[in-house]
Scaffold this active site. Structure first.
Site, PDB file in Angstrom:
ATOM      1  N   THR B 180       0.832  -1.196   0.000  1.00 35.48           N
ATOM      2  CA  THR B 180       0.000   0.000   0.000  1.00 35.48           C
ATOM      3  C   THR B 180       0.866   1.245   0.000  1.00 35.48           C
ATOM      4  O   THR B 180       1.832   1.321   0.736  1.00 35.48           O
ATOM      5  CB  THR B 180      -0.884   0.010   1.258  1.00 35.48           C
ATOM      6  OG1 THR B 180      -1.801  -1.051   1.168  1.00 35.48           O
ATOM      7  CG2 THR B 180      -1.623   1.325   1.394  1.00 35.48           C
ATOM      8  N   GLU B 260      10.335  -3.455  -2.947  1.00 31.58           N
ATOM      9  CA  GLU B 260      10.660  -4.750  -2.360  1.00 31.58           C
ATOM     10  C   GLU B 260      11.591  -5.577  -3.260  1.00 31.58           C
ATOM     11  O   GLU B 260      11.236  -5.933  -4.370  1.00 31.58           O
ATOM     12  CB  GLU B 260       9.370  -5.534  -2.081  1.00 31.58           C
ATOM     13  CG  GLU B 260       8.594  -4.947  -0.910  1.00 31.58           C
ATOM     14  CD  GLU B 260       7.248  -5.619  -0.690  1.00 31.58           C
ATOM     15  OE1 GLU B 260       6.728  -6.237  -1.627  1.00 31.58           O
ATOM     16  OE2 GLU B 260       6.739  -5.509   0.438  1.00 31.58           O
ATOM     17  N   ASN B 379       7.856 -11.668  -0.598  1.00 32.94           N
ATOM     18  CA  ASN B 379       6.416 -11.768  -0.747  1.00 32.94           C
ATOM     19  C   ASN B 379       5.876 -13.187  -0.614  1.00 32.94           C
ATOM     20  O   ASN B 379       4.675 -13.399  -0.678  1.00 32.94           O
ATOM     21  CB  ASN B 379       5.981 -11.139  -2.069  1.00 32.94           C
ATOM     22  CG  ASN B 379       6.132  -9.633  -2.004  1.00 32.94           C
ATOM     23  OD1 ASN B 379       5.480  -8.976  -1.200  1.00 32.94           O
ATOM     24  ND2 ASN B 379       7.031  -9.092  -2.817  1.00 32.94           N
ATOM     25  N   SER B 384       3.001 -14.996   6.823  1.00 29.32           N
ATOM     26  CA  SER B 384       3.258 -16.181   7.663  1.00 29.32           C
ATOM     27  C   SER B 384       4.445 -15.942   8.569  1.00 29.32           C
ATOM     28  O   SER B 384       4.851 -14.822   8.796  1.00 29.32           O
ATOM     29  CB  SER B 384       3.452 -17.414   6.786  1.00 29.32           C
ATOM     30  OG  SER B 384       4.248 -17.113   5.676  1.00 29.32           O
TER      31      SER B 384
END
Lengths: 384, 384
Positions: B180, B260, B379, B384
């Site tokens: 985001t 990222e 990603n 998790s």
């Protein structure tokens, strides 16, 4: 088996020296008749390789006597010289087979923007012609591999005695495609070109067109269907169309199962859609979402990324009615938190994502793969 | 600096305990006036997070007194409870600041489909209010980070004495966005909401909207612009619009620079287009091509993948007139082989891909990143 499962066909696969590592790189498929009806479907990329432009042209007659396929070079974005090379390839095949160049389709796969080594390719066509065999289907399937780890073949034989067989290379799809997808299907059913064309388009629309490994569309994707009529049987259209679709479906699944770097085969199933095109649009959007594909690789049932992908489409739906199941567990209901995501078991290679748009009764299935570090490694070093 | 560079603003950034690792996760930005004009631009994803729905609504008045931002949870796909939580957040901020809840925007970022820990968030709002400072801009910028490795701020001060400053998080774009993107811009210029809105939309259209890290569109993307009027100066619209665009451009570049897993920042420059929308469409298609993004990662000037991406668009062009330069070397001319690809130097982080459509005089620039194994790793394990 493969393209020689149907009567009336011969094939060969040889090492012409196009690939520097000496692996097989040239395949020849010949239709010995009595009929030579054919149909083809090609990439919808507007940048089309020379062999695609050539084969689209020769197929206008609805007849093919042979197909020459090479791996080791796509002959795409190679200008007038590239087109001349494709033409010369068809001429050479025509010469050694005693047919017209306008009856020879050509298909190429490999790196874009590099001219083919014609001094190796043309002698390769002669060599392949000398090795043509009614048992050559496997060798042909092997010769068209690029990054494929296994060769792909499929055969359906009908109780009436006719057969549809085929071979495929390249984990991808007709439009788009990962690397290049080349497929040759053969049949000994006795059918006209318009019927072949109709059955082929109907089959590719719901098989290869819905295999979407990485959203990239090749300049070279080619699917050909050749009919020899050697069985002497003219099947009912629906039976034939079913057989073609079954062979395409099997080859499509094999392509996904061997996609570059993939560790998961993902079945994206969209249900409750207002139209089939809505279902396909949503399925593709989910199948192309890199964040989701990474999550599936990590066995993480991250359904938020599914909703996020659905939200980018123009399909009919209300956000607060959406549902998502992963391997049968409805982790999202009414656009919000559903069953416990810990219940989802993602240990196996096949993962099913079901998206319910709650907007109608139409559905579609798109197959894709996870996104892995191996995919990145394989595609970071392709041409270097 | 950041959102407190302009006069009339105070900010704070604290650790409310939303993030389990104890990092800062809640920011508060307050406009102390004398004016409270505001504008906002939000994700075009049809699945919108609760704070986006809330903030779109409160902005209809054209006024904002404060913005509460949290990392550690997106509050997206959380149903009626999620919307109530956003409402309660605004109510709490309104209560401690002595304003109306309808003057408080809310923005959230983090995992989709998880309810926020309101027992931590609401006390956090009180704590942040107690720490509000005219020097709190940096802390606010730090508190909105998720996978960002650095916080992002930018400031432009005009000779007339007014300032535009801002902060951003999340390597992404307005539509689509990786994770985001949250941006808060502040200014002490004295302007009405319609002018702010016009300047903000003009700026985001050519900055955040053309930053396309991974083609994924978030449910939460939010860009807000608040004006205090505290400088007592009303700038000429064009001067103000330039300053807003400059700040957005800087923040956008910082987002790409910290995307990222990225190792390359890729400037996709489309020239010779028949229209600006053609240029943007082609730029996006190139920027989203996974195969090309892998190639750039491998420092492989694989221009065939650029042509392949162009070919999937509906833009006006002739395949045999296309040109592609990589870092200034025209490796493709007239749709075919150009200069030697070995001449391309790709050692540096910034890579420029120029695509010439040879169809007109329009152009556009889209920024993206390479696709790396680190992106996949990051990603694959997010939730998790």
């Amino acid at each position: 088996m493969s393209v020689t499962a149907a009567k009336g066909f011969a094939a060969a696969g040889i090492a012409a020296g196009i690939k520097e590592n000496g692996n097989p790189d040239l395949a020849l498929v010949v239709n010995r008749g009595p009929r030579r009806a054919a149909a083809g479907v090609f990439t919808s990329n507007r940048v089309k390789a020379a062999p695609v432009l050539w084969s689209e042209q020769v197929l206008k007659t609805g007849e093919l006597a042979a197909v020459v396929l090479n791996s080791g070079g796509a002959n795409a974005c190679t200008g007038p010289q590239g087109f001349q090379d494709t033409h010369a390839t068809a001429e050479k095949a025509a010469e050694v087979l005693g047919v017209g160049a306008g009856e020879v389709a050509v298909a190429s796969t490999g790196l874009i923007g590099v001219l083919l080594p014609m001094d190796k390719l043309l002698p390769g066509v002669e060599k392949a012609a000398a090795e043509l065999s009614e048992h050559g289907g496997e060798k042909a399937a092997i010769a068209i591999k690029t990054t494929d780890t296994v060769h792909k073949t499929a055969v359906v034989t009908h109780a009436e005695g006719w057969t549809v067989g085929g071979m495929a290379k390249g984990a991808g799809m007709l439009a788009p495609g990962l690397a290049t997808m080349l497929v040759v299907l053969t049949t000994d059913a006795d059918l006209d070109a318009p019927e072949l064309d109709k059955a082929l388009r109907a089959a590719t629309r719901v098989t290869f067109d819905r295999v979407d490994s990485d959203g990239c569309m090749s300049t070279n994707d080619t699917v050909l269907l050749l009919a020899s009529g050697a069985s002497g049987t003219t099947p009912a259209y629906d039976d034939f169309a079913d057989a073609v679709r079954e062979v395409c479906d099997s080859l499509g699944r094999q392509l996904i199962g061997d996609a570059e770097g993939a560790s998961k085969d993902i079945r994206v199933e969209v249900v409750g859609a207002a139209s089939e095109s809505d279902a396909v649009e949503v399925g593709r959007s989910i199948a192309r979402n890199n964040l989701l594909k990474c999550a599936i690789h990590g066995e993480d049932p991250n359904w938020g990324r599914v909703l996020s992908a659905i939200g980018t489409t123009g399909a009919a739906f209300e956000p607060d009615r959406l549902g998502v199941a992963i391997n049968g567990v409805w982790v999202c209901r009414n656009g919000s938190i559903g069953e416990d995501r810990a219940l989802v078991d993602m240990r196996y290679r096949e993962v099913t994502i079901t998206a319910d748009l709650a907007a109608g009764t139409e559905s579609a299935v798109i197959w894709t793969n996870d996104l892995t570090a191996d995919y990145v490694h394989e595609n970071s070093a392709y041409s270097s």
